[in-house]
Motif scaffolding. Structure first.
Motif, short mmCIF file in Angstrom:
data_model
loop_
_atom_site.label_atom_id
_atom_site.label_comp_id
_atom_site.label_asym_id
_atom_site.label_seq_id
_atom_site.Cartn_x
_atom_site.Cartn_y
_atom_site.Cartn_z
N SER A 5 29.65 3.24 -41.34
CA SER A 5 30.95 2.91 -41.94
C SER A 5 31.17 3.60 -43.27
N LEU A 6 30.10 4.07 -43.92
CA LEU A 6 30.30 4.77 -45.19
C LEU A 6 30.18 6.28 -45.03
N LEU A 7 30.05 6.74 -43.80
CA LEU A 7 29.84 8.17 -43.58
C LEU A 7 31.14 8.86 -43.14
N ASP A 8 31.24 10.15 -43.45
CA ASP A 8 32.40 10.90 -42.98
C ASP A 8 32.19 11.21 -41.49
N PRO A 9 33.29 11.55 -40.78
CA PRO A 9 33.17 11.71 -39.31
C PRO A 9 32.07 12.66 -38.86
N LYS A 10 31.92 13.78 -39.54
CA LYS A 10 30.92 14.76 -39.10
C LYS A 10 29.51 14.20 -39.27
N THR A 11 29.24 13.64 -40.46
CA THR A 11 27.92 13.06 -40.71
C THR A 11 27.66 11.90 -39.76
N ALA A 12 28.71 11.12 -39.50
CA ALA A 12 28.56 9.97 -38.59
C ALA A 12 28.16 10.47 -37.21
N TYR A 13 28.82 11.55 -36.77
CA TYR A 13 28.52 12.11 -35.46
C TYR A 13 27.07 12.58 -35.39
N GLU A 14 26.64 13.29 -36.44
CA GLU A 14 25.25 13.77 -36.46
C GLU A 14 24.26 12.61 -36.46
N PHE A 15 24.65 11.59 -37.20
CA PHE A 15 23.80 10.42 -37.31
C PHE A 15 23.60 9.75 -35.94
N ILE A 16 24.72 9.57 -35.23
CA ILE A 16 24.63 8.94 -33.91
C ILE A 16 23.82 9.82 -32.95
N SER A 17 23.98 11.13 -33.07
CA SER A 17 23.19 12.03 -32.21
C SER A 17 21.70 11.87 -32.50
N THR A 18 21.38 11.71 -33.77
CA THR A 18 19.97 11.48 -34.12
C THR A 18 19.45 10.21 -33.45
N LEU A 19 20.29 9.19 -33.44
CA LEU A 19 19.87 7.94 -32.80
C LEU A 19 19.57 8.17 -31.33
N LYS A 20 20.46 8.92 -30.69
CA LYS A 20 20.25 9.17 -29.26
C LYS A 20 18.96 9.95 -29.04
N GLU A 21 18.71 10.92 -29.94
CA GLU A 21 17.49 11.69 -29.86
C GLU A 21 16.27 10.78 -29.90
N LEU A 22 16.30 9.83 -30.84
CA LEU A 22 15.19 8.88 -31.00
C LEU A 22 15.02 8.05 -29.73
N ASN A 23 16.16 7.59 -29.22
CA ASN A 23 16.16 6.77 -28.01
C ASN A 23 15.52 7.52 -26.86
N ARG A 24 15.86 8.80 -26.74
CA ARG A 24 15.29 9.62 -25.68
C ARG A 24 13.82 9.93 -25.91
N SER A 25 13.51 10.40 -27.14
CA SER A 25 12.17 10.95 -27.36
C SER A 25 11.09 9.88 -27.48
N ILE A 26 11.36 8.79 -28.21
CA ILE A 26 10.30 7.80 -28.32
C ILE A 26 10.61 6.53 -27.55
N GLY A 27 11.73 6.54 -26.83
CA GLY A 27 12.05 5.41 -25.96
C GLY A 27 12.35 4.11 -26.67
N ILE A 28 12.74 4.22 -27.94
CA ILE A 28 13.01 3.01 -28.70
C ILE A 28 14.33 2.38 -28.24
N THR A 29 14.33 1.06 -28.17
CA THR A 29 15.53 0.33 -27.78
C THR A 29 16.47 0.27 -28.98
N ILE A 30 17.74 0.61 -28.76
CA ILE A 30 18.66 0.65 -29.89
C ILE A 30 19.85 -0.28 -29.65
N ILE A 31 20.16 -1.08 -30.66
CA ILE A 31 21.37 -1.91 -30.61
C ILE A 31 22.18 -1.53 -31.83
N VAL A 32 23.41 -1.10 -31.60
CA VAL A 32 24.20 -0.65 -32.73
C VAL A 32 25.59 -1.29 -32.71
N VAL A 33 26.01 -1.78 -33.89
CA VAL A 33 27.38 -2.24 -34.04
C VAL A 33 28.15 -1.07 -34.61
#
Ligand SMILES: Nc1ncnc2c1ncn2[C@@H]1O[C@H](COP(=O)(O)OP(=O)(O)OP(=O)(O)O)[C@@H](O)[C@H]1O
Ligand SMILES: [Mg+2]
Lengths: 284, 244
Positions: free
Chosen positions: A173-201
């Motif tokens: 919520s405090l990030l600009d659209p581009k940074t937010a997009y990169e941030f969410i992509s990082t989350l997906k990367e983590l979800n894929r690579s280490i299989g961590i369960t993610i819950i995001v609001v």
């Protein structure tokens, strides 16, 4: 497979709230899922998340009925610090979750608390810096970081604990659209690579179509929709629950309502245009 | 006003002196402080001040040290005048003033050359309770954050027509109320969020806490400590036995 998180007939209200905040929650989340949690402001999203890592009932007390089970153990019977090794929690405001003078020191904070030995701390620190791509920020002070960088540091500080679950309450919520997009992509990367369960609001649903597996919609302390992202996003009444449906999806909904039969359903502009192109050429 | 604080605030800098173990820097600082208290002649103070300025030059903090110096000059003038008025002789007033200068500047040596980070390690090495250290760390860590909050609130209240600089003394103090109240509210919200985040990262876990960072004395630290202690012994010997 037994679910990683399980709510059984769960109800909760804070000490000073006259009405129940969470009502009759039954929910199961499996290991490795990427869950998007949405709903209007005040519907109880943050409250639900606090029940998973034990802030409720250990820090916030209230009327607690039913069970919350995380990784086979009842949350109400474990203390928050023990749960901290299973559930990582990233809050909305990154500023208030970085305590130490440097990035590196902040990342090892949790590990020192749970008494991990020095060598292991070193290993996990390097790993976390690398996986979040913040090696260059290592010796910076918190005030020398942008909000997006702070948010990454906050994640690193929870990831070093090797949690099975990562919870993020409105992290962009405090990030600009581009940074937010990169941030969410990082989350997906983590979800894929280490299989961590993610819950995001997350209110910006347009960031998530290719990322979230599952979508849960809450309203008035109850779960109103729960299912695969691509099914729930088609629901007609989502806007009633404060969900901003991405335009490309509204477009398809409107088209099918007005009798146009689309051959499939696309979650983003590119695949939608591919689909339309095929359709148009076929009609030629 | 801020430029005075510069004389006591740490800035990242590369110098030989900065790399010395903070415990030794503290020792040196305290030693000079102590010597300033026991000195009583102009010669003694000159030696101490030369030494302090030498360390200032060595640590590249001389400029900022001079600021504290200039700041203390205004106090000095006051001390001096009062002393004369009360009837002490000029010599005594000069000594008191010199003592004031050397006490202030010897203290600033430590704070100018040690980061809050190092201060934390020093506290740890004295086995202070972790809760206390953590309170210190977060307090210092959030100083810039809360200062920024204050500036933002001030700006937004100004844009709503608040005139801070207007009125007499009492009125001016009252003018700050619309800034202070939101600032306090914001600080309380921050502290609540901080508590949540701390708990979520296993603060106060019952088992024994480990520490990833610790201080280790190296050769140069032993060297610096030896030089400092020898100096102190010689100095005290000179004062009390040779009566310089
Ligand atoms: N610490 C608390 N004590 C008492 N009541 C609270 C507390 N925190 C939240 N509430 C109340 O619980 C309800 C749900 O709040 P919650 O923060 O879970 O909503 P939310 O869905 O996260 O909203 P938002 O999108 O604004 O973050 C609200 O009515 C709120 O006023
Ligand atoms: Mg919330």
């Amino acid at each position: 497979m037994t679910p990683l998180i399980k709510f059984i007939d769960f109800n909760f209200s804070y000490l000073d709230s006259p009405t129940p905040i969470l009502k009759n929650i039954n929910l199961e989340i499996k290991e490795g899922e990427f869950v998007l949690l949405v709903g209007p402001s005040g519907c109880g999203k943050s409250t639900l998340l606090r029940c998973i890592n034990g802030l409720i009932p250990h820090l916030y007390s209230g009327v607690y009925k039913g069970k919350v089970i995380v990784d086979g153990e009842q949350v109400s019977e474990k203390n928050i610090s023990t749960l901290a090794t299973k559930v990582g929690f990233v809050f909305q405001n990154p500023e208030n979750q970085i305590f130490m003078f440097t990035v590196e020191k902040d990342i090892v904070f949790g590990l020192e608390n749970i008494g991990v030995d020095k060598e292991e701390i070193g290993r996990r620190l390097e790993w976390a810096l690398k996986i979040l791509n913040i090696e260059h920020l290592r010796y910076r002070a918190p005030y020398e970081l942008s909000d997006g960088q702070k948010q990454r540091v906050a994640i690193a500080g929870t990831l070093v604990m090797h949690p099975k679950i990562l919870i993020l309450d409105e992290p962009t919520s405090l990030l600009d659209p581009k940074t937010a997009y990169e941030f969410i992509s990082t989350l997906k990367e983590l979800n894929r690579s280490i299989g961590i369960t993610i819950i995001v609001v997350e209110h910006r649903i347009d960031l998530l179509p290719k990322v979230a597996d599952r979508m849960i919609v809450m309203d008035g302390g109850q779960i109103v929709f729960d299912g695969p992202f691509k099914d729930i996003i088609k629901e007609k009444n989502l806007h009633l629950y404060g969900v901003t449906v991405p335009p490309i999806i509204s477009l398809q909904n409107t088209l099918s309502e007005s009798g146009v039969n689309l051959p499939g359903y696309s979650l983003d502009v590119r695949s939608f245009s591919e689909m339309i192109k095929k359709e148009v050429f076929r009609n030629d | 006003m801020f430029w005075i604080a510069e004389g006591l605030i740490y800035r990242r800098q590369d110098s030989v002196f900065h790399t010395i173990d903070p415990r030794i820097k503290l020792l040196i600082s305290m030693m000079l402080f102590f010597l300033s208290l026991v000195s009583s002649t102009i010669v003694e103070f000159s030696i101490i001040l030369v030494l302090i300025f030498f360390i200032g030059a060595l640590s590249k903090t001389l400029k900022r040290m001079v600021r504290t110096f200039v700041f203390s000059l205004s106090f000095l003038a006051m001390i001096f005048v009062i002393n004369i008025l009360v009837g002490y002789d000029i010599m005594f007033s000069i000594i008191i003033s010199l003592r004031f200068i050397s006490v202030v500047s010897s203290t600033s040596i430590f704070f100018l050359t040690s980061s809050p980070d190092e201060l934390e390690l020093v506290m740890k090495s004295f086995y202070l309770p972790y809760d206390l250290i953590f309170a210190f760390v977060t307090a210092v860590r959030f100083v810039p954050v809360i200062m920024l909050d204050a500036i933002q609130i001030l700006d937004s209240q100004r844009s709503r027509g608040l005139e801070i600089e207007k009125g007499n003394f009492i009125k001016r103090i009252k003018n700050y109320i619309p800034v202070l109240i939101p600032l306090i509210v914001q600080a309380i919200i921050r502290s609540e969020e901080l508590a949540e985040a701390m708990e979520s990262r296993a603060y106060g876990f019952s088992k024994k806490k480990t520490s990833y960072y610790s201080l280790h004395l190296r050769k140069r630290d032993y060297f610096a400590a030896t030089v400092a202690i020898c100096f102190m012994i010689v100095f005290i010997y000179a004062i009390y036995f040779l009566h310089i």
